[in-house]
Design an enzyme around this catalytic site. Sequence first.
Site, short mmCIF file in Angstrom:
data_model
loop_
_atom_site.label_atom_id
_atom_site.label_comp_id
_atom_site.label_asym_id
_atom_site.label_seq_id
_atom_site.Cartn_x
_atom_site.Cartn_y
_atom_site.Cartn_z
N GLY A 27 6.50 4.92 7.95
CA GLY A 27 7.88 4.44 8.34
C GLY A 27 7.82 2.99 7.87
CG HIS A 33 8.31 4.54 2.16
ND1 HIS A 33 8.39 3.31 2.84
CD2 HIS A 33 6.97 4.78 2.33
CE1 HIS A 33 7.40 2.97 3.46
NE2 HIS A 33 6.45 3.78 3.02
CD GLN A 57 -3.28 6.67 7.88
OE1 GLN A 57 -2.87 7.75 8.02
NE2 GLN A 57 -2.57 5.84 6.85
CD GLN A 149 -2.91 7.73 1.32
OE1 GLN A 149 -2.95 7.08 2.34
NE2 GLN A 149 -1.62 7.79 0.94
CG LEU A 179 8.22 -3.05 -3.16
CD1 LEU A 179 9.64 -2.29 -3.17
CD2 LEU A 179 8.69 -4.46 -2.59
CB SER A 181 5.12 -0.81 5.66
OG SER A 181 5.68 0.28 5.42
NE ARG A 182 -1.20 -2.54 5.92
CZ ARG A 182 -1.90 -2.38 6.88
NH1 ARG A 182 -2.19 -3.68 7.61
NH2 ARG A 182 -2.61 -1.32 7.45
P1 AMP Z 1 2.98 4.46 3.84
O1 AMP Z 1 4.17 4.75 4.84
O2 AMP Z 1 2.40 3.15 3.50
O3 AMP Z 1 1.79 5.22 4.52
O4 AMP Z 1 3.42 5.30 2.44
C1 AMP Z 1 3.81 6.41 2.35
C2 AMP Z 1 3.82 7.01 0.88
O5 AMP Z 1 4.67 6.15 0.20
C3 AMP Z 1 2.57 6.85 0.26
O6 AMP Z 1 2.53 8.25 -0.54
C4 AMP Z 1 2.55 5.80 -0.37
O7 AMP Z 1 1.52 5.59 -1.77
C5 AMP Z 1 3.87 5.55 -1.05
N1 AMP Z 1 4.04 4.24 -1.16
C6 AMP Z 1 4.02 3.13 -0.55
N2 AMP Z 1 4.27 1.94 -0.90
C7 AMP Z 1 4.84 2.29 -2.45
C8 AMP Z 1 5.13 1.56 -3.54
N3 AMP Z 1 5.39 0.13 -3.49
N4 AMP Z 1 5.27 2.34 -4.60
C9 AMP Z 1 5.37 3.70 -4.58
N5 AMP Z 1 4.92 4.40 -3.72
C10 AMP Z 1 4.52 3.77 -2.29
#
Ligand code: AMP
Length: 269
Positions: A27, A33, A57, A149, A179, A181-182
Amino acid sequence: MIIFKSINKLNKYLENIDNIGFVPTMGSIHSGHGSLIKKSKKICKKTLVSIFVNPKQFNNKKDFINYPRNIKKDIRILRKLKVDYVLFPKYSDVYGAKENKLIKIPKINKILCAKYRPGHFEGVLRVINQYLIKINFQKIFLGEKDYQQLKIISNFVRKRFSVKIVACKTIRHENTFALSSRNQLLIKEDLYKLREIFLILKSFKLRLKKNFKYKYKISDVKNLIRKMGVKLEYLELRDKHTLSKYCNKSNFKIFISYYYKKIRFIDNI
Ligand code: AMP
């Protein structure tokens, strides 16, 4: 867009659909995303996004509690992106008693984030495994931003399932840091710090491309980054295919993890 609050209800819907693209997330949806979602929409008939902040995690309770959550905003963005299905799995969907087995990751993977976040990837795989077992999808979209990952999930899936992994390029803030979420936990002025760190890495990468012997200067680069007032967790060069530390000019990637304002960031270039 249909919102599901349990995997069982979702499954009844997906039963007769083939070519479903799945984008698992935690999220706080951003353009990173968004790029995975757009790719899925391009090549799949239907796109499913899940949002689950997976406690297993996080190896630090505070980090889990502080992780940004914006459900209403997320739903608004996902609607705009024309996502077909959104899943908010129940905790018991993912950690049901029967499937409550710990998944081990091979020792070879106890490097980079796995070294500093014990149990992190086991937590990731437990969730992904449940999705794979319980949900009917054909392609899973993962970002290169979380490179280790991506590798660990790819190896796990390849051995057990016929689902296809689609790796997606990292989306960056104005061509600088990844980019995340943090980032939403920071104020605008903080972003310049992340930008500076990225520029140090970029220039290190360019030098390495010209002359790989520059790798012996890595401790200088580490010191430069530390001087930026961040707590560096790791800065390493590794083979981009195998993640082995034996790498060369044509196959290396730079991996970094650091804390700024007690918030953990990772990137790879
Ligand atoms: P997360 O919500 O951070 O667990 O990310 C969900 C998915 O989005 C994972 O497959 C991440 O690698 C991908 N993701 C997160 N940030 C980025 C980004 N800046 N560019 C491309 N994919 C991303």
